[in-house]
Design a protein around this motif. Structure first.
Motif, short mmCIF file in Angstrom:
data_model
loop_
_atom_site.label_atom_id
_atom_site.label_comp_id
_atom_site.label_asym_id
_atom_site.label_seq_id
_atom_site.Cartn_x
_atom_site.Cartn_y
_atom_site.Cartn_z
N ASN A 1 0.08 -1.29 10.17
CA ASN A 1 -0.53 -1.84 8.97
C ASN A 1 0.54 -2.30 7.97
O ASN A 1 0.45 -3.39 7.40
CB ASN A 1 -1.45 -0.80 8.34
CG ASN A 1 -2.58 -1.44 7.58
OD1 ASN A 1 -2.89 -2.60 7.79
ND2 ASN A 1 -3.20 -0.68 6.70
N LEU A 2 1.56 -1.49 7.76
CA LEU A 2 2.65 -1.88 6.86
C LEU A 2 3.41 -3.09 7.41
O LEU A 2 3.77 -4.00 6.67
CB LEU A 2 3.61 -0.71 6.66
CG LEU A 2 3.07 0.45 5.84
CD1 LEU A 2 4.08 1.60 5.84
CD2 LEU A 2 2.75 0.02 4.44
N PHE A 3 3.64 -3.10 8.70
CA PHE A 3 4.32 -4.22 9.35
C PHE A 3 3.55 -5.52 9.12
O PHE A 3 4.11 -6.54 8.75
CB PHE A 3 4.45 -3.92 10.85
CG PHE A 3 5.26 -4.93 11.62
CD1 PHE A 3 6.63 -4.80 11.72
CD2 PHE A 3 4.64 -5.99 12.25
CE1 PHE A 3 7.37 -5.72 12.44
CE2 PHE A 3 5.37 -6.92 12.97
CZ PHE A 3 6.75 -6.78 13.05
N MET B 1 1.25 -6.12 6.80
CA MET B 1 1.17 -6.44 5.38
C MET B 1 2.45 -7.09 4.88
O MET B 1 2.41 -7.99 4.03
CB MET B 1 0.84 -5.18 4.57
CG MET B 1 -0.59 -4.70 4.80
SD MET B 1 -0.94 -3.10 4.08
CE MET B 1 -0.83 -3.47 2.35
N ARG B 2 3.59 -6.69 5.39
CA ARG B 2 4.85 -7.32 4.99
C ARG B 2 4.93 -8.77 5.47
O ARG B 2 5.72 -9.55 4.96
CB ARG B 2 6.04 -6.54 5.54
CG ARG B 2 6.23 -5.24 4.81
CD ARG B 2 7.43 -4.51 5.35
NE ARG B 2 7.61 -3.29 4.59
CZ ARG B 2 8.79 -2.81 4.25
NH1 ARG B 2 9.88 -3.43 4.62
NH2 ARG B 2 8.87 -1.71 3.56
N ARG B 3 4.11 -9.11 6.43
CA ARG B 3 4.06 -10.49 6.93
C ARG B 3 2.87 -11.26 6.36
O ARG B 3 2.54 -12.34 6.82
CB ARG B 3 4.02 -10.47 8.45
CG ARG B 3 5.41 -10.22 8.99
CD ARG B 3 5.43 -9.50 10.30
NE ARG B 3 6.81 -9.22 10.69
CZ ARG B 3 7.53 -8.21 10.22
NH1 ARG B 3 7.02 -7.38 9.34
NH2 ARG B 3 8.77 -8.02 10.63
N GLY B 4 2.22 -10.68 5.35
CA GLY B 4 1.15 -11.37 4.65
C GLY B 4 -0.20 -11.30 5.33
O GLY B 4 -1.10 -12.06 5.02
N ILE C 1 -3.81 -8.09 3.77
CA ILE C 1 -3.59 -7.69 2.39
C ILE C 1 -4.79 -8.10 1.54
O ILE C 1 -5.58 -8.96 1.92
CB ILE C 1 -2.29 -8.28 1.80
CG1 ILE C 1 -2.32 -9.80 1.85
CG2 ILE C 1 -1.09 -7.74 2.54
CD1 ILE C 1 -1.16 -10.44 1.13
N ARG D 1 -3.94 -13.02 -0.94
CA ARG D 1 -4.57 -12.75 0.36
C ARG D 1 -5.09 -14.03 1.00
O ARG D 1 -5.34 -15.02 0.33
CB ARG D 1 -5.70 -11.76 0.21
CG ARG D 1 -6.90 -12.32 -0.53
CD ARG D 1 -8.02 -11.28 -0.61
NE ARG D 1 -9.07 -11.76 -1.49
CZ ARG D 1 -10.08 -12.50 -1.09
NH1 ARG D 1 -10.17 -12.85 0.17
NH2 ARG D 1 -11.01 -12.89 -1.94
#
Length: 66
Positions: free
Chosen positions: A3-5, A7-10, A13, A18
């Motif tokens: 999920n963090l990976f 979200m860091r790529r847009g 989110i 978004r």
């Protein structure tokens, strides 16, 4: 972790920056692939730059020795 990976790529989110859920789903195969390949790429980058630098040094030395 994923999920963090993502979200860091847009992807996945919420808020002003978004994208729509459909856009997120379209981008998901690439994000999953990048996530799966992150560790092999990190290992390859730790191994290959040393060899690449040595190769570049050898090429420079060959040019100057001619």
């Amino acid at each position: 972790m994923f999920n963090l990976f993502a979200m860091r790529r847009g992807v996945l989110i919420v808020g002003d920056e978004r994208a729509s859920l459909i856009d997120d789903l379209r981008r998901m195969p690439r994000v999953v692939f990048d996530f799966v390949m992150a560790i092999p790429r990190a290992v390859a980058n730790m191994v290959s730059p040393r060899r690449h630098r040595d190769t570049e040094k050898m090429k420079r030395n060959e040019r100057f020795s001619l």
